[in-house]
Design an enzyme around this catalytic site. Structure first.
Site, PDB file in Angstrom:
ATOM      1  N   ASP A   1      -2.088  -5.534  -8.974  1.00  0.00           N
ATOM      2  CA  ASP A   1      -3.490  -5.160  -8.612  1.00  0.00           C
ATOM      3  C   ASP A   1      -3.747  -3.580  -8.816  1.00  0.00           C
ATOM      4  OD1 ASP A   1      -6.153  -5.482  -7.542  1.00  0.00           O
ATOM      5  OD2 ASP A   1      -5.698  -4.834  -5.451  1.00  0.00           O
TER       6      ASP A   1
ATOM      7  N   LYS B   1      -2.615   2.653   8.505  1.00  0.00           N
ATOM      8  CA  LYS B   1      -3.436   1.700   8.294  1.00  0.00           C
ATOM      9  C   LYS B   1      -3.192   0.672   9.269  1.00  0.00           C
ATOM     10  CE  LYS B   1      -3.502  -1.918   4.647  1.00  0.00           C
ATOM     11  NZ  LYS B   1      -2.935  -2.109   3.404  1.00  0.00           N
TER      12      LYS B   1
ATOM     13  N   PHE C   1      -8.263  -6.145   4.214  1.00  0.00           N
ATOM     14  CA  PHE C   1      -7.413  -6.500   5.273  1.00  0.00           C
ATOM     15  C   PHE C   1      -6.948  -5.371   6.323  1.00  0.00           C
ATOM     16  CE2 PHE C   1      -6.616  -8.784   1.597  1.00  0.00           C
ATOM     17  CZ  PHE C   1      -6.537 -10.269   2.279  1.00  0.00           C
TER      18      PHE C   1
ATOM     19  N   VAL D   1      -8.072   2.345   7.378  1.00  0.00           N
ATOM     20  CA  VAL D   1      -7.126   3.335   7.186  1.00  0.00           C
ATOM     21  C   VAL D   1      -7.938   4.702   7.661  1.00  0.00           C
ATOM     22  CG1 VAL D   1      -6.091   4.793   5.543  1.00  0.00           C
ATOM     23  CG2 VAL D   1      -6.335   2.452   5.101  1.00  0.00           C
TER      24      VAL D   1
ATOM     25  N   GLY E   1     -10.965   5.056   5.066  1.00  0.00           N
ATOM     26  CA  GLY E   1     -11.420   3.864   4.087  1.00  0.00           C
ATOM     27  C   GLY E   1     -11.154   2.592   4.868  1.00  0.00           C
TER      28      GLY E   1
END
Length: 355
Positions: free
Chosen positions: A141, A49, A31, A34, A27
């Protein structure tokens, strides 16, 4: 000194210690990138990440520092946990966490969820939120793609980069629109842990229906869709709106009555609808709290007050108002990473001595 190995992923250099092999991209976020990998030390699959250019600006440095501090502090079965962290020779930062097979967004777009899974997933989301909120943290979020699930249906909340202190003067514009609480849209300030309950309610509704409950095209449309179902906000809520423009907009809307959610969720059991009614409330003060929601009859098959822990101590937000140069954030970050490894080594030694 750890030995580092380089790999190119999506045109990005991944520079990781030789402890990790079999890198596969999973993914790309705003920012960071991953990848999944195999941890040679534990033989476990992990997620790595890479934080892109963490020291490029003071804002990014602070954001990375905040995420690191939160990942170190929050230790709970329904929160993603940090298993390693390192800074590469190129000065990129890598967070290593457990790897879960999928997320709720992928599950929801692939097939309808059976009732018992909806119940169990909601229980775990609320169990995680009870803990997070007790630590003095608001996620802000929460959305299906931030909720990870494995093949045993164990669920973990992730992506605390946007999380903030519980602060009555909170400002901002952060969560994905469909799941955003009205008080974030209406005031852009003065919000608290209740925003996460609203988001969890939107996710619950999406699990029941198989599609987003409030799919707004923009802020105005989003709010309009919410009022079609939940009616016009009560006057005392409207009076808390700080922005003159927003106040004029809300007052210009036609008066609408709240619709019974049982009309919309005809196939859902009454207890599920009742809990949803308590989560999707305009007035944050009247919205159910995580621990109250856990005690709702709908979640009775899973509810166990002795196994729904709260944080041992509040998260220390003292750094959050600091306006510091990049070099200072960098020193603080190095210090946190060293501390993480020292604590981790001490815990490992204690475990070895105890066994």
């Amino acid at each position: 000194m750890a030995e580092f190995v380089r790999a190119q992923i999506f045109g990005t250099t991944f520079e990781i210690t030789s402890r990790y092999t079999d890198l596969q991209p999973v993914g790309m976020g705003a920012f960071g990138l991953v990848c999944s990998a195999k941890d040679q030390l534990t033989s476990q699959a992990v997620a790595i990440k890479k934080i892109m250019k963490p020291f490029s600006t003071p804002v990014l440095s602070k954001r990375t520092y905040r995420e690191l501090k939160l990942l170190k502090h929050l230790r709970h079965e329904n929160i993603i946990s940090l298993s390693d962290i390192f800074i590469s020779p190129l000065e990129d930062i890598y967070f290593v966490t457990e790897l879960l097979g999928t997320d709720l967004h992928r599950l929801l777009t692939s097939r309808p969820l059976e009732k018992q899974f909806i119940q169990y997933f909601l229980y775990q989301i609320l169990r995680g939120l009870k803990y997070v909120h007790s630590a003095g943290v608001v996620h802000r979020d929460l959305k299906p793609s931030n909720i990870l699930v494995n093949e045993n249906c164990d669920l973990k909340i992730c992506d605390f980069g946007l999380a903030r202190i519980q602060d009555p003067q909170m400002t901002g514009y952060v969560s994905t629109r469909y799941y955003r609480a009205p008080e974030i849209m209406l005031t852009w300030q003065k919000y608290d842990v209740e925003v996460d309950i609203w988001s969890a309610g939107c996710i619950f509704a999406e699990m029941l229906e198989g599609k987003p409950l409030f799919p707004g095209k923009d802020h105005v449309n989003q709010f309009s869709i919410i009022t079609e179902l939940l009616g016009t906000p009560p006057d005392d809520v409207i009076q808390t709106i700080c922005s003159e423009n927003t106040l004029r907009f809300v007052q210009s809307l036609p008066k609408r009555e709240r619709q019974p959610l049982s009309n919309k969720f005809k196939n859902a059991e009454p207890q599920a609808v009742d809990l949803l009614e308590n989560m999707l409330v305009f007035d944050p003060k009247k919205r159910v709290r995580a621990e109250q929601a856990l005690a709702h009859p709908y979640l009775a098959p899973y509810h166990d007050p002795t196994d729904e822990p709260i944080a041992e101590e509040k998260f220390d937000w003292s750094f959050n108002d600091a306006d510091l140069p990049v070099d200072t954030w960098k020193i603080m970050m190095y210090s946190e990473i060293l501390d993480y490894h020292n604590v981790d080594a001490a815990a490992q030694e204690q475990e070895n001595n105890g066994s």
